[in-house]
Design an enzyme around this catalytic site. Structure first.
Site, PDB file in Angstrom:
ATOM      1  N   ASP A 129      63.911  63.775  43.249  1.00  0.00           N
ATOM      2  CA  ASP A 129      65.160  64.524  43.044  1.00  0.00           C
ATOM      3  C   ASP A 129      66.071  63.836  42.027  1.00  0.00           C
ATOM      4  O   ASP A 129      66.931  64.475  41.430  1.00  0.00           O
ATOM      5  CB  ASP A 129      65.904  64.664  44.377  1.00  0.00           C
ATOM      6  CG  ASP A 129      65.176  65.616  45.318  1.00  0.00           C
ATOM      7  OD1 ASP A 129      64.628  66.622  44.831  1.00  0.00           O
ATOM      8  OD2 ASP A 129      65.146  65.342  46.537  1.00  0.00           O
TER       9      ASP A 129
ATOM     10  N   ASN B 233      57.253  58.011  45.139  1.00  0.00           N
ATOM     11  CA  ASN B 233      57.203  58.263  46.580  1.00  0.00           C
ATOM     12  C   ASN B 233      55.764  58.103  47.066  1.00  0.00           C
ATOM     13  O   ASN B 233      54.871  57.794  46.289  1.00  0.00           O
ATOM     14  CB  ASN B 233      57.753  59.658  46.889  1.00  0.00           C
ATOM     15  CG  ASN B 233      57.007  60.708  46.094  1.00  0.00           C
ATOM     16  OD1 ASN B 233      55.834  60.938  46.307  1.00  0.00           O
ATOM     17  ND2 ASN B 233      57.694  61.328  45.139  1.00  0.00           N
TER      18      ASN B 233
ATOM     19  N   LYS C 174      65.686  78.494  47.699  1.00  0.00           N
ATOM     20  CA  LYS C 174      64.744  78.496  46.573  1.00  0.00           C
ATOM     21  C   LYS C 174      64.019  79.830  46.417  1.00  0.00           C
ATOM     22  O   LYS C 174      63.130  79.947  45.583  1.00  0.00           O
ATOM     23  CB  LYS C 174      63.749  77.343  46.736  1.00  0.00           C
ATOM     24  CG  LYS C 174      64.451  75.974  46.834  1.00  0.00           C
ATOM     25  CD  LYS C 174      63.501  74.808  46.652  1.00  0.00           C
ATOM     26  CE  LYS C 174      64.223  73.486  46.864  1.00  0.00           C
ATOM     27  NZ  LYS C 174      63.546  72.340  46.298  1.00  0.00           N
TER      28      LYS C 174
HETATM   29  N1  CTP Z   1      60.723  70.504  44.403  1.00  0.00           N
HETATM   30  C1  CTP Z   1      60.819  70.862  43.071  1.00  0.00           C
HETATM   31  N2  CTP Z   1      61.640  70.186  42.236  1.00  0.00           N
HETATM   32  C2  CTP Z   1      62.386  69.162  42.677  1.00  0.00           C
HETATM   33  C3  CTP Z   1      62.308  68.777  44.024  1.00  0.00           C
HETATM   34  C4  CTP Z   1      61.447  69.475  44.861  1.00  0.00           C
HETATM   35  O1  CTP Z   1      60.127  71.790  42.681  1.00  0.00           O
HETATM   36  N3  CTP Z   1      63.187  68.510  41.840  1.00  0.00           N
HETATM   37  C5  CTP Z   1      59.838  71.261  45.308  1.00  0.00           C
HETATM   38  C6  CTP Z   1      58.719  70.461  45.902  1.00  0.00           C
HETATM   39  O2  CTP Z   1      57.544  70.537  45.103  1.00  0.00           O
HETATM   40  C7  CTP Z   1      58.517  71.118  47.266  1.00  0.00           C
HETATM   41  C8  CTP Z   1      59.915  71.563  47.626  1.00  0.00           C
HETATM   42  O3  CTP Z   1      60.610  71.711  46.399  1.00  0.00           O
HETATM   43  O4  CTP Z   1      57.701  72.254  47.207  1.00  0.00           O
HETATM   44  C9  CTP Z   1      60.620  70.541  48.466  1.00  0.00           C
HETATM   45  O5  CTP Z   1      61.930  70.898  48.576  1.00  0.00           O
HETATM   46  P1  CTP Z   1      63.114  69.846  48.441  1.00  0.00           P
HETATM   47  O6  CTP Z   1      64.298  70.534  48.905  1.00  0.00           O
HETATM   48  O7  CTP Z   1      63.270  69.294  47.119  1.00  0.00           O
HETATM   49  O8  CTP Z   1      62.586  68.760  49.357  1.00  0.00           O
HETATM   50  P2  CTP Z   1      63.224  67.383  49.464  1.00  0.00           P
HETATM   51  O9  CTP Z   1      63.360  66.698  48.162  1.00  0.00           O
HETATM   52  O10 CTP Z   1      62.422  66.699  50.506  1.00  0.00           O
HETATM   53  O11 CTP Z   1      64.637  67.867  49.963  1.00  0.00           O
HETATM   54  P3  CTP Z   1      65.826  67.036  50.539  1.00  0.00           P
HETATM   55  O12 CTP Z   1      66.039  65.962  49.546  1.00  0.00           O
HETATM   56  O13 CTP Z   1      66.900  68.037  50.551  1.00  0.00           O
HETATM   57  O14 CTP Z   1      65.352  66.612  51.864  1.00  0.00           O
END
Ligand code: CTP
Length: 402
Positions: free
Chosen positions: A278, A209, A340
């Protein structure tokens, strides 16, 4: 304001040297103990008598200088000072320091220094922009030297551009800010994650990203400046590792997961700035994927949600999440706080100008579990980092834990 603080002021041979008389005078008025070291060429621009009179201490110039007092010499000063300020820092002095050359009293003092250093470069614009000089400056930054950027304007040589010594007030304010900054994280251990994870598709390709790690590195540096022991768990970035911080380098989300879980039990807070993928390719190809005529389908599977897992495990630790969104910022951020189990979230709309990936500034809001939303104006990532830490130390959970 600076009572009890010891400042070594290093003066090099640049036309702006005369302005340092005013810097020294103001630092003295703020009750600092000031010791001036001049290079030989600085004495062509301003006399040791002037700076000695203003600092009320003998000025040291050459390597074998003696005051008759055996306790005051460069090695002792380099360890006893609260700060070494070099202004003006010439291209020559920056080059020497960056390359480990110690051939006069000032550069030798710097070499022996175990205390913070602040440099105020000032020179002709073309010297300032010279790529070798810039490389030296980057190197010094990477080693934890604080650099006060020169101002732009009319230069003594007749050119116009960047290279002027900043106003004396600016220099003195930087010194005051540095020496009076908060030390409210001493004895605390903080994990900061940064950068964008990379998920391998094959040996040469990955999914990632736009995160550059700037925000996370700024948080790590701010926490270090406030006295915390910092563990920076970093996905790949192009940033130099911050001095005085334990850096754990990882590549994928699963590696970041393992590193965070290892350090989590002993930490007081986790600030999860990293942009964690993710999903990852379910089976990364062992050999480079070859193109074919048809479409390519890659199956992805979920990565562990590190922050979610921390939220389940946390006992005393403070958890700060980040949310980068392109729409419905507050709503999504609130959902994440709850899901979370976070103490608060730093939310930013990455589509706004001056916010998001790769910039030096950001526009964020702090969103709390009770629904409070604190929007901040556009600020540097360093300032935002300090605001985040201000919120952490104000949390009841943090204060209970002392
Ligand atoms: N985070 C994490 N582990 C993951 C994904 C995200 O610890 N696998 C953490 C990131 O470091 C950040 C927060 O979660 O602090 C972001 O939340 P998240 O819901 O994962 O954000 P997005 O991926 O942007 O969510 P979405 O895909 O639902 O928009």
């Amino acid at each position: 304001m600076l009572q009890g603080k010891v400042i070594v002021v290093g003066v090099c041979g640049g036309i702006a040297a005369y302005k340092i008389a005013d810097v020294v005078s103001r630092l003295k008025k703020l009750q600092a103990e000031v010791h001036v070291i001049m290079t030989q060429s600085a004495t062509e621009f301003i006399t040791p008598l002037t700076l000695g009179t203003l600092s009320q201490n003998a000025v040291a110039v050459d390597m074998f200088w003696q005051t008759g007092d055996p306790h005051i010499h460069h090695i002792e000063l380099a360890q006893r000072a609260d700060l070494i300020l070099i202004a003006p820092a010439t291209a020559n002095m920056v080059g020497k320091i960056a390359n480990g050359i110690a051939d006069d009293l000032l550069s030798t003092t710097v070499m022996a220094a175990t205390v913070p250093l602040m440099l105020v470069p000032s020179m002709n614009v073309h010297m300032y922009e010279n790529p070798i000089f810039q490389e030296n400056l980057r190197k010094l930054r990477g080693h934890g030297y604080r650099i006060i950027e020169p101002a732009s304007g009319h230069l003594a040589c007749g050119d116009t551009g960047k290279g002027r010594l900043p106003e004396v007030e600016v220099i003195v304010q930087e010194v005051v800010d540095f020496l009076t900054r908060k030390q409210d994280l001493i004895g605390r251990r903080i994990i900061v994650t940064a950068g964008g994870t990379r998920e391998a598709l094959d040996p040469v390709r990955f999914i990632s990203n736009r995160s550059t790690g700037k925000m996370g590195y700024a948080v790590a540096e701010a926490a270090r400046n406030r006295g915390a022991e910092v563990i920076l768990i970093s996905a790949p970035t192009f940033l130099p590792p911050p001095a005085g911080v334990q850096v754990v380098s990882v590549t994928s989300a699963r590696e970041m997961h393992a590193a965070v879980m290892e350090h989590f039990p002993d930490c007081d807070a986790v600030i999860k700035t990293a942009a964690v993928a993710d999903y990852r390719p379910r089976v990364p190809a062992e050999q480079k994927i070859k193109k074919s005529d048809g479409p390519l389908v890659i199956e992805l599977e979920r990565n562990p949600d590190i922050l979610y897992e921390l939220g389940q495990r946390k006992n005393r630790q403070v958890l700060v999440g980040f949310a980068a969104e392109t729409q419905d910022l507050t709503e999504y951020a609130r959902e994440k706080i709850e899901k979370k189990n976070l103490d608060f979230i730093v939310a930013n709309d990455v589509t706004r100008e001056g916010a998001g990936f790769g910039t030096d500034t950001n526009i964020v809001s702090f969103i709390f579990p009770d629904g409070r939303v604190f929007p901040l104006p556009q600020m540097s990532k360093a300032e935002i980092a300090d605001r985040i830490l201000d919120e952490v130390v104000a949390l009841p959970a943090w204060q209970r834990d002392i």
